[in-house]
Write an enzyme that holds these catalytic residues in place. Structure first.
Site, PDB file in Angstrom:
ATOM      1  N   GLY A  14       0.775  -1.239   0.000  1.00 13.14           N
ATOM      2  CA  GLY A  14       0.000   0.000   0.000  1.00 13.14           C
ATOM      3  C   GLY A  14       0.800   1.281   0.000  1.00 13.14           C
ATOM      4  O   GLY A  14       0.299   2.329   0.397  1.00 13.14           O
ATOM      5  N   SER A  15       2.054   1.235  -0.502  1.00 11.17           N
ATOM      6  CA  SER A  15       2.836   2.476  -0.462  1.00 11.17           C
ATOM      7  C   SER A  15       2.266   3.527  -1.422  1.00 11.17           C
ATOM      8  O   SER A  15       2.342   4.730  -1.135  1.00 11.17           O
ATOM      9  CB  SER A  15       4.306   2.202  -0.761  1.00 11.17           C
ATOM     10  OG  SER A  15       4.503   1.786  -2.084  1.00 11.17           O
ATOM     11  N   ASN A  16       1.700   3.105  -2.539  1.00  4.24           N
ATOM     12  CA  ASN A  16       1.055   4.081  -3.439  1.00  4.24           C
ATOM     13  C   ASN A  16      -0.216   4.635  -2.815  1.00  4.24           C
ATOM     14  O   ASN A  16      -0.530   5.823  -2.962  1.00  4.24           O
ATOM     15  CB  ASN A  16       0.760   3.454  -4.799  1.00  4.24           C
ATOM     16  CG  ASN A  16       1.995   3.397  -5.666  1.00  4.24           C
ATOM     17  OD1 ASN A  16       2.400   4.392  -6.260  1.00  4.24           O
ATOM     18  ND2 ASN A  16       2.632   2.231  -5.724  1.00  4.24           N
ATOM     19  N   MET A  94      -3.897  -7.319  -7.234  1.00  2.00           N
ATOM     20  CA  MET A  94      -3.342  -8.441  -7.994  1.00  2.00           C
ATOM     21  C   MET A  94      -4.409  -9.310  -8.671  1.00  2.00           C
ATOM     22  O   MET A  94      -4.194 -10.498  -8.889  1.00  2.00           O
ATOM     23  CB  MET A  94      -2.472  -9.298  -7.076  1.00  2.00           C
ATOM     24  CG  MET A  94      -1.282  -8.526  -6.487  1.00  2.00           C
ATOM     25  SD  MET A  94      -0.235  -7.742  -7.720  1.00  2.00           S
ATOM     26  CE  MET A  94       0.618  -9.170  -8.353  1.00  2.00           C
ATOM     27  N   ASN A 111      -4.588   2.336 -13.279  1.00  2.36           N
ATOM     28  CA  ASN A 111      -3.614   1.446 -12.653  1.00  2.36           C
ATOM     29  C   ASN A 111      -2.225   2.060 -12.779  1.00  2.36           C
ATOM     30  O   ASN A 111      -1.974   2.842 -13.698  1.00  2.36           O
ATOM     31  CB  ASN A 111      -3.636   0.086 -13.355  1.00  2.36           C
ATOM     32  CG  ASN A 111      -2.684  -0.917 -12.736  1.00  2.36           C
ATOM     33  OD1 ASN A 111      -2.590  -1.028 -11.514  1.00  2.36           O
ATOM     34  ND2 ASN A 111      -1.950  -1.638 -13.566  1.00  2.36           N
ATOM     35  N   HIS A 113       1.818   0.837 -13.128  1.00  7.70           N
ATOM     36  CA  HIS A 113       2.622  -0.347 -13.441  1.00  7.70           C
ATOM     37  C   HIS A 113       4.100   0.052 -13.463  1.00  7.70           C
ATOM     38  O   HIS A 113       4.456   1.098 -14.017  1.00  7.70           O
ATOM     39  CB  HIS A 113       2.203  -0.907 -14.807  1.00  7.70           C
ATOM     40  CG  HIS A 113       2.985  -2.135 -15.182  1.00  7.70           C
ATOM     41  ND1 HIS A 113       2.724  -3.366 -14.631  1.00  7.70           N
ATOM     42  CD2 HIS A 113       4.033  -2.300 -16.020  1.00  7.70           C
ATOM     43  CE1 HIS A 113       3.577  -4.243 -15.113  1.00  7.70           C
ATOM     44  NE2 HIS A 113       4.385  -3.624 -15.971  1.00  7.70           N
ATOM     45  N   GLU A 146      -9.601  -4.708 -20.682  1.00  5.10           N
ATOM     46  CA  GLU A 146      -9.744  -6.152 -20.391  1.00  5.10           C
ATOM     47  C   GLU A 146      -8.416  -6.900 -20.467  1.00  5.10           C
ATOM     48  O   GLU A 146      -8.332  -8.053 -20.051  1.00  5.10           O
ATOM     49  CB  GLU A 146     -10.807  -6.804 -21.301  1.00  5.10           C
ATOM     50  CG  GLU A 146     -10.566  -6.724 -22.785  1.00  5.10           C
ATOM     51  CD  GLU A 146     -10.768  -5.326 -23.362  1.00  5.10           C
ATOM     52  OE1 GLU A 146     -10.216  -5.065 -24.446  1.00  5.10           O
ATOM     53  OE2 GLU A 146     -11.452  -4.487 -22.736  1.00  5.10           O
TER      54      GLU A 146
HETATM   55  C1  GRF Z   1       3.551  -0.972  -7.479  1.00  7.66           C
HETATM   56  O1  GRF Z   1       4.905  -1.130  -7.749  1.00  7.66           O
HETATM   57  C2  GRF Z   1       2.745  -0.886  -8.734  1.00  7.66           C
HETATM   58  O2  GRF Z   1       3.475  -0.437  -9.818  1.00  7.66           O
HETATM   59  C3  GRF Z   1       2.294  -2.306  -8.983  1.00  7.66           C
HETATM   60  O3  GRF Z   1       2.115  -2.840  -7.699  1.00  7.66           O
HETATM   61  C4  GRF Z   1       2.969  -2.189  -6.775  1.00  7.66           C
HETATM   62  C5  GRF Z   1       2.166  -1.826  -5.582  1.00  7.66           C
HETATM   63  O4  GRF Z   1       2.976  -1.368  -4.551  1.00  7.66           O
HETATM   64  N1  GRF Z   1       1.089  -2.333  -9.781  1.00  7.66           N
HETATM   65  P1  GRF Z   1       2.343  -0.747  -3.254  1.00  7.66           P
HETATM   66  O5  GRF Z   1       1.404  -1.791  -2.645  1.00  7.66           O
HETATM   67  O6  GRF Z   1       1.618   0.497  -3.643  1.00  7.66           O
HETATM   68  O7  GRF Z   1       3.511  -0.471  -2.357  1.00  7.66           O
END
Ligand code: GRF
Length: 196
Positions: A14-16, A94, A111, A113, A146
């Site tokens: 959850g760092s984002n 995921m 999203n 990535h 999709e």
């Molecule tokens: C991130 O690196 C993002 O690019 C990918 O999943 C990771 C999630 O990291 N889709 P976090 O849980 O936000 O730390």
């Protein structure tokens, strides 16, 4: 400017999510986090939501490994609608989203990535970039469609690959870039929404 209602979905650390919630708290991002939902009961992302006093929920994913059961996905749509979510932000979620979510939130699911898409979709994209001998990689925010790690690109940030980079050091630098890029893109979408 009326804050946009966002819902954050994640399966992991959850760092984002934290970067987005901090950006809202600081006033830089005119959004309101209405709910954080995880398919993993013990995921730290749910703890982060609680830390920021954001409503949060565990969604039992059902028997599949990489997607939700259709019935579960319809429940997810309902949870997001009930919470007043206008933009769905995937932050390390995921599971591949299917028709119920894509039809309920057309062009309203984004999203992040860890590569410069269309290069290196899929898992551990930073390792793929290292193995391919790239000198630059980065991160991408895109609309979700999709296909996996596909869909119109909204913004990208480059991250150089240094000669002594390991998978860990490279991933850490990409995550720093993600934490700047993702809140900025959500802010951009909120501003566009307010103008329309
Ligand atoms: C991130 O690196 C993002 O690019 C990918 O999943 C990771 C999630 O990291 N889709 P976090 O849980 O936000 O730390």
């Amino acid at each position: 400017m009326k804050p946009l209602g966002i819902g954050i979905l994640g399966s992991g650390k959850g760092s984002n999510c934290r970067a987005i919630l901090e950006s809202i708290r600081s006033g830089a991002l005119a959004a309101e986090a209405r709910v954080v939902i995880s398919d993993v009961l013990e995921a730290p992302i749910l703890e982060i939501a609680r830390e920021f006093s954001v409503p949060n929920a565990y969604l039992p994913p059902g028997e599949f490994r990489t997607r939700l059961e259709p019935q579960t996905e319809m429940e997810l749509v309902q949870m997001l609608r009930d919470a007043g979510v206008e933009l769905v932000v995937l932050a390390g979620f995921m599971r591949v989203l299917k028709a119920p979510m894509l039809e309920a939130f057309p062009r309203r699911i984004i999203n992040i990535h860890p590569s410069l898409l269309p290069k290196f979709p899929g898992l551990e994209a930073w390792k793929q970039a290292l193995a391919a001998g790239e000198t630059v990689t980065g991160c991408t925010v895109h609309y979700v469609d999709e296909q996996i790690d596909h869909g119109d690109i909204i913004a990208q940030r480059e991250v150089p690959i240094l000669p002594d980079d390991t998978a860990e050091t490279l991933h850490a630098r990409i995550q720093i870039a993600e934490h700047e890029l993702y809140p900025a893109v959500v802010a951009q979408l909120c501003a566009a929404e307010a103008r329309s």
